[in-house]
Design a protein around this motif. Structure first.
Motif, mmCIF file in Angstrom:
data_model
loop_
_atom_site.group_PDB
_atom_site.id
_atom_site.type_symbol
_atom_site.label_atom_id
_atom_site.label_comp_id
_atom_site.label_asym_id
_atom_site.label_seq_id
_atom_site.Cartn_x
_atom_site.Cartn_y
_atom_site.Cartn_z
ATOM 1 N N ALA A 55 0.818 -1.212 0.000
ATOM 2 C CA ALA A 55 0.000 0.000 0.000
ATOM 3 C C ALA A 55 0.852 1.261 0.000
ATOM 4 C CB ALA A 55 -0.923 -0.003 1.211
ATOM 5 N N TYR A 115 -2.433 6.031 1.187
ATOM 6 C CA TYR A 115 -2.932 5.762 2.526
ATOM 7 C C TYR A 115 -2.229 6.673 3.529
ATOM 8 C CZ TYR A 115 -5.924 1.602 2.257
ATOM 9 O OH TYR A 115 -6.961 0.730 2.040
ATOM 10 N N ILE A 155 -6.126 4.106 9.854
ATOM 11 C CA ILE A 155 -5.692 4.463 8.512
ATOM 12 C C ILE A 155 -6.881 4.993 7.722
ATOM 13 C CG2 ILE A 155 -3.711 2.915 8.304
ATOM 14 C CD1 ILE A 155 -5.540 0.847 7.030
ATOM 15 N N ARG A 172 -7.588 6.759 3.448
ATOM 16 C CA ARG A 172 -6.918 6.980 2.168
ATOM 17 C C ARG A 172 -7.743 7.891 1.268
ATOM 18 N NH1 ARG A 172 -7.415 1.418 -1.342
ATOM 19 N NH2 ARG A 172 -5.695 2.410 -2.430
ATOM 20 N N TRP A 199 -8.783 7.904 -2.690
ATOM 21 C CA TRP A 199 -8.757 7.040 -3.870
ATOM 22 C C TRP A 199 -9.820 7.480 -4.851
ATOM 23 C CZ3 TRP A 199 -10.782 1.404 -2.721
ATOM 24 C CH2 TRP A 199 -11.990 1.473 -2.029
ATOM 25 N N GLY A 236 -11.390 3.670 2.635
ATOM 26 C CA GLY A 236 -10.435 2.782 3.290
ATOM 27 C C GLY A 236 -10.236 3.093 4.757
#
Length: 246
Positions: A81, A89, A103, A105, A107, A120
């Motif tokens: 990742a 991320y 975490i 992210r 996208w 995510g």
């Protein structure tokens, strides 16, 4: 809406639009939260310990990744990742301790169209429903809208994921519909609920977050006095009244 030379309705022109910027792996720092570029050497052990406190396994129920039952499995995922430049991320850490416990992210990033998604999101139990968690998402939202120039920010989740849907509403996203049979994971069907936030509606959302995070909104027990969703609704109402008056 505009009308072209053929008498057909078309979208309004964007004469000044030149596109947005890609977020890359640049970190973000707030009063409580810190988001940094994912580094397997620095973050795997911290994340494994934080995720391991979820003995029920609930945080993985609607997730495309995990569960990570060993440090090596989490490290293998993190190494892959961290090398994905197009969809970065970010570990979410406590600004005071520097330790990561979640975490998130960016996208489905489309700079040419000004569209980006926050997704995510995997927060350990210790991070959920905290000021750190709320500010972390606000930092990602603020950067996309204010710094990078996106026109549209998206939030998508499994339509059965009630907590994620509640968070989207709390953060000022508007429900736009459900795409049935949009994906599969773990041999299960997924219907995806879509939420969106537009640049033209960003100001009251930003003001609501700022008011919620302000020191004067914290009581003697360290709890927020006013709810974030209520503050955003209030700011939207104030803006609507001003626009009506003018």
């Amino acid at each position: 809406m505009c009308i072209n030379e053929h008498g057909q309705p078309i979208g309004s022109a964007l004469p000044d639009w030149t596109g947005a910027c890609h977020p890359g792996h640049q970190g973000m720092v707030g009063r409580f939260a810190c988001l940094v570029s994912l580094d397997p050497l620095a973050h795997v052990q911290e994340l494994f310990q934080a995720f391991g406190r979820d003995t029920s396994g609930k945080i993985w129920a609607y997730n495309f990744i995990g569960p990570f039952n060993t440090v090596s499995s989490l490290r293998e995922w993190a190494e892959g990742a961290s090398g994905v430049q197009e969809q970065p991320y970010f570990p979410v850490a406590d600004q005071e301790t520097g330790k990561a416990s979640g975490i998130a992210r960016h996208w489905r990033i489309q700079p040419d169209h000004g569209v980006i998604e926050i997704g995510g999101i995997t927060f350990a139990p210790s991070l959920q429903r905290t000021r750190i968690a709320t500010e972390a998402i606000f930092l990602m939202m603020w950067r996309t809208m204010r710094d990078l120039g996106y026109r549209r920010l998206e939030w998508k989740c499994d339509a059965l994921n009630a907590p994620s849907r509640a968070v989207a509403k709390r953060f000022g996203f508007r429900y736009e519909g459900t795409f049935e049979q949009a994906a599969t994971y773990e041999d299960r069907n997924r219907d995806t609920a879509w939420y969106g936030s537009l640049d033209r509606d960003w100001f009251p959302v930003e003001r609501g977050f700022q008011s919620w995070l302000a020191p004067e909104n914290v009581d003697d027990d360290g709890q927020q006095r006013l709810k974030l969703a209520d503050l955003i609704v209030l700011e939207r109402s104030v803006r609507a009244q001003r626009e009506t008056a003018t």
